[in-house]
Write a protein that holds these residues in place. Sequence first.
Motif, PDB file in Angstrom:
ATOM      1  N   GLN A 265     -68.357 -21.988  62.963  1.00 49.59           N
ATOM      2  CA  GLN A 265     -68.449 -23.228  62.191  1.00 49.59           C
ATOM      3  C   GLN A 265     -67.813 -24.408  62.930  1.00 49.59           C
ATOM      4  OE1 GLN A 265     -66.649 -22.296  58.408  1.00 49.59           O
ATOM      5  NE2 GLN A 265     -68.340 -20.987  57.767  1.00 49.59           N
ATOM      6  N   HIS A 266     -67.425 -24.183  64.188  1.00 54.44           N
ATOM      7  CA  HIS A 266     -66.862 -25.239  65.048  1.00 54.44           C
ATOM      8  C   HIS A 266     -65.558 -25.806  64.486  1.00 54.44           C
ATOM      9  CE1 HIS A 266     -70.612 -25.018  67.250  1.00 54.44           C
ATOM     10  NE2 HIS A 266     -71.276 -25.239  66.131  1.00 54.44           N
TER      11      HIS A 266
ATOM     12  N   GLU B 117     -61.853 -26.003  65.099  1.00 55.49           N
ATOM     13  CA  GLU B 117     -61.000 -25.784  66.260  1.00 55.49           C
ATOM     14  C   GLU B 117     -59.518 -25.677  65.892  1.00 55.49           C
ATOM     15  OE1 GLU B 117     -61.843 -28.960  68.948  1.00 55.49           O
ATOM     16  OE2 GLU B 117     -63.963 -28.454  69.137  1.00 55.49           O
TER      17      GLU B 117
ATOM     18  N   PRO C  37     -67.641 -33.115  70.307  1.00 58.11           N
ATOM     19  CA  PRO C  37     -66.858 -32.185  71.147  1.00 58.11           C
ATOM     20  C   PRO C  37     -66.783 -32.613  72.607  1.00 58.11           C
ATOM     21  CG  PRO C  37     -68.261 -30.960  69.639  1.00 58.11           C
ATOM     22  CD  PRO C  37     -68.633 -32.401  69.490  1.00 58.11           C
TER      23      PRO C  37
ATOM     24  N   GLN D 262     -64.473 -22.082  74.651  1.00 56.74           N
ATOM     25  CA  GLN D 262     -65.041 -22.430  73.349  1.00 56.74           C
ATOM     26  C   GLN D 262     -64.757 -23.873  72.976  1.00 56.74           C
ATOM     27  OE1 GLN D 262     -67.247 -19.360  72.723  1.00 56.74           O
ATOM     28  NE2 GLN D 262     -66.951 -20.717  70.987  1.00 56.74           N
ATOM     29  N   SER D 263     -63.547 -24.326  73.242  1.00 59.67           N
ATOM     30  CA  SER D 263     -63.178 -25.695  72.883  1.00 59.67           C
ATOM     31  C   SER D 263     -61.964 -26.119  73.684  1.00 59.67           C
ATOM     32  CB  SER D 263     -62.877 -25.805  71.383  1.00 59.67           C
ATOM     33  OG  SER D 263     -61.735 -25.027  71.039  1.00 59.67           O
TER      34      SER D 263
END
Length: 337
Positions: free
Chosen positions: A64-65, A67, A80, A205-206
């Motif tokens: 679901q993004h 972070e 992002p 991922q982030s």
Amino acid sequence: MIICLRKLNKSLLSVSISPLRRKLYPPKPGTKKFSRAFSAAASNAGTSVFPWRHDSMLPERVLQHNEYSGAFNPTNRDPPIIRKLIAARELNISAWDVMPIPFYKHEWETELTTNFAVAFEFAMAELLRTVFRVPVANEDGTITINSSAGSDLINDANVEEMSSTHDNEYLKGMMDKKLLQKYFSLNPENMHLKFILRPVEAKLQSMFAVPVPGLTREIVEHDPYIRGAIYRLHSAYEETGFDEHYFDLLSDFARNGADKRTVIAEAAIKCMEFFQIKDASTGQVVQGMEDGSEEEEAVHIVRFEVVTDGSQDGEERKIGNWKITDVDDLLEGNVFH
């Protein structure tokens, strides 16, 4: 010695990560979320004896993004790629080297995630050795421990050489103390761990920078008042704009180094692993895989943190040592800001 991810030997990296044809992505609909090798006893219990996630799927919040960047982080509204660009600048990486290119992965990102996987491997080996007080093999990028068999290999001499859970500075340099406490609170005499871990692939991922200059985990631990800094800055500005109160808060955050910035990154590290916990008194499997099961694919979300600082020449940033602050959301991101 503290592992510095910026300076890991390239020969070590080539040994530790094996190429895999499959990429890190959520399994197709219909894929079983949990391994069929998991014990019925563990499933029925509904609780984990040992804080470990053995799953081939990414956690729902990652899909679901989310972070875990702070509820009132003003940069949450930014795309992002903008957040990544700002963080990359703190790491002396140019904007051109961050911009996405179809079917191409930038060299710095490959090197960073490979280093993350190696650091995860080293940290877990040292953590398990410290907690269970038994030898942990770490050969060719694979760590192996059998705490029930390992105890027979220990003699009085090498017991003294093993660091206790509270004085292992090497381990404290690799993992945050709140994360370590999750494992230090266990009683290893009540369980037997059989574990094999081999990282094979890693993906960023982030990555984002905490938007308040001077705000670091160390400063917050020294002065807990600063926790929730972004929320209070947000509230102060919403109520009165840039008034004295707003700038007083900023001076609190920056008093120990206005040039310091915290960068947080999460990597999805794909591993081949065997994980099993048995009750030491009964020998029954209470968590993990049954005896005789093959190693399985598992994905771990590992959160890293580093502090950067200004340099005398005013050009390149000085980059500290990355540290693991959370694994598989055991601390829900271990958010300090």
